[in-house]
Design a protein around this motif. Structure first.
Motif, short mmCIF file in Angstrom:
data_model
loop_
_atom_site.label_atom_id
_atom_site.label_comp_id
_atom_site.label_asym_id
_atom_site.label_seq_id
_atom_site.Cartn_x
_atom_site.Cartn_y
_atom_site.Cartn_z
N MET A 1 -30.45 49.32 -3.87
CA MET A 1 -29.96 47.95 -2.84
C MET A 1 -31.03 48.01 -1.55
N THR A 2 -31.00 46.63 -1.32
CA THR A 2 -31.85 45.98 -0.55
C THR A 2 -32.22 46.28 0.93
N HIS A 3 -33.06 47.01 2.07
CA HIS A 3 -32.43 46.67 3.52
C HIS A 3 -31.34 45.93 4.07
N GLN A 4 -31.05 44.76 3.39
CA GLN A 4 -30.42 43.46 3.81
C GLN A 4 -28.74 43.93 3.12
N THR A 5 -28.60 44.69 2.29
CA THR A 5 -27.73 44.99 1.96
C THR A 5 -27.06 46.65 2.64
N ILE A 6 -28.05 47.31 2.86
CA ILE A 6 -28.17 48.44 3.58
C ILE A 6 -27.33 48.00 4.90
N LYS A 7 -28.22 47.65 6.03
CA LYS A 7 -27.87 46.54 7.57
C LYS A 7 -26.48 46.25 7.23
N LEU A 8 -25.84 45.61 6.07
CA LEU A 8 -24.88 44.83 5.83
C LEU A 8 -23.55 46.00 6.80
N ILE A 9 -23.98 46.82 5.10
CA ILE A 9 -22.74 47.91 5.10
C ILE A 9 -22.89 48.57 6.60
N GLU A 10 -23.78 49.04 7.34
CA GLU A 10 -24.47 49.81 8.21
C GLU A 10 -22.83 48.81 8.93
N GLN A 31 -24.20 32.95 2.80
CA GLN A 31 -24.16 33.92 1.62
C GLN A 31 -23.59 35.17 2.19
N LEU A 32 -23.06 35.82 3.44
CA LEU A 32 -22.04 36.58 2.94
C LEU A 32 -21.51 36.47 2.43
N TYR A 33 -20.13 35.98 2.56
CA TYR A 33 -19.34 35.60 1.14
C TYR A 33 -19.55 36.34 0.18
N ILE A 34 -20.75 35.90 -0.41
CA ILE A 34 -21.65 36.27 -1.81
C ILE A 34 -21.62 37.85 -1.72
N LYS A 35 -22.91 37.87 -0.57
CA LYS A 35 -23.20 39.63 -0.75
C LYS A 35 -22.12 40.25 -0.27
N LEU A 36 -20.98 39.54 0.23
CA LEU A 36 -19.28 40.61 0.08
C LEU A 36 -19.11 41.18 -1.33
N LYS A 37 -19.23 39.68 -2.29
CA LYS A 37 -18.65 39.41 -3.99
C LYS A 37 -19.54 40.53 -4.58
N ASN A 38 -20.42 40.33 -4.55
CA ASN A 38 -21.26 41.46 -4.91
C ASN A 38 -21.19 42.82 -4.37
N GLY A 43 -18.55 48.66 -6.34
CA GLY A 43 -17.30 49.22 -5.81
C GLY A 43 -17.30 49.34 -4.45
N PHE A 44 -17.89 48.79 -4.02
CA PHE A 44 -17.16 48.91 -2.30
C PHE A 44 -16.52 47.78 -2.23
N PHE A 45 -15.63 48.01 -1.50
CA PHE A 45 -13.96 47.19 -1.35
C PHE A 45 -13.76 47.04 0.18
N PHE A 46 -12.77 45.67 0.94
CA PHE A 46 -13.47 45.67 2.19
C PHE A 46 -12.22 44.82 2.15
N LYS A 47 -10.85 45.08 3.93
CA LYS A 47 -9.79 44.46 3.48
C LYS A 47 -10.46 43.23 5.39
N ARG A 48 -9.41 42.29 4.97
CA ARG A 48 -9.65 41.01 5.56
C ARG A 48 -8.93 41.47 6.62
N GLN A 49 -9.33 41.34 8.21
CA GLN A 49 -8.30 41.26 9.17
C GLN A 49 -8.98 39.93 10.29
N TYR A 50 -8.01 39.38 10.57
CA TYR A 50 -8.38 37.51 11.21
C TYR A 50 -7.85 38.55 12.66
N TYR A 51 -7.95 37.40 13.53
CA TYR A 51 -7.82 38.00 14.69
C TYR A 51 -7.63 36.32 15.21
N SER A 52 -6.53 36.67 16.32
CA SER A 52 -5.79 35.43 17.66
C SER A 52 -7.81 34.24 17.60
#
Length: 74
Positions: A1-10, A31-38, A43-52
């Motif tokens: 994983m790239t440094h940016q991907t590791i930072k994104l997970i953090e 670009q964030l959306y594309i990184k999340l799809k990658n 095997g990393f899964f995320f749930k979107r939570q929307y705020y008002s």
């Protein structure tokens, strides 16, 4: 994983909003959306939570295998 991907997970684990993550990493929302799809294909899964206020936070989802491993270790 790239440094940016590791930072994104953090940042996701810290509960940062999408806009905060984009500002910190210097990327666009697209670009964030594309990184999340990658990450999802790896095997990393995320749930979107929307705020008002319009912010979106991606919360990591534990898979069943991870939960089984935790139960075995306890």
């Amino acid at each position: 994983m790239t440094h940016q991907t590791i930072k994104l997970i953090e940042l996701l684990n810290e509960g940062k909003t999408c806009n905060q993550i984009c500002n910190i990493l210097g990327i666009t929302n697209k670009q964030l959306y594309i990184k999340l799809k990658n990450l999802k294909t790896k095997g990393f899964f995320f749930k979107r939570q929307y705020y008002s206020d319009g912010s979106i936070i991606y919360l990591p989802i534990k898979k069943d295998n991870d939960i089984k491993e935790i139960k075995k270790n306890n």
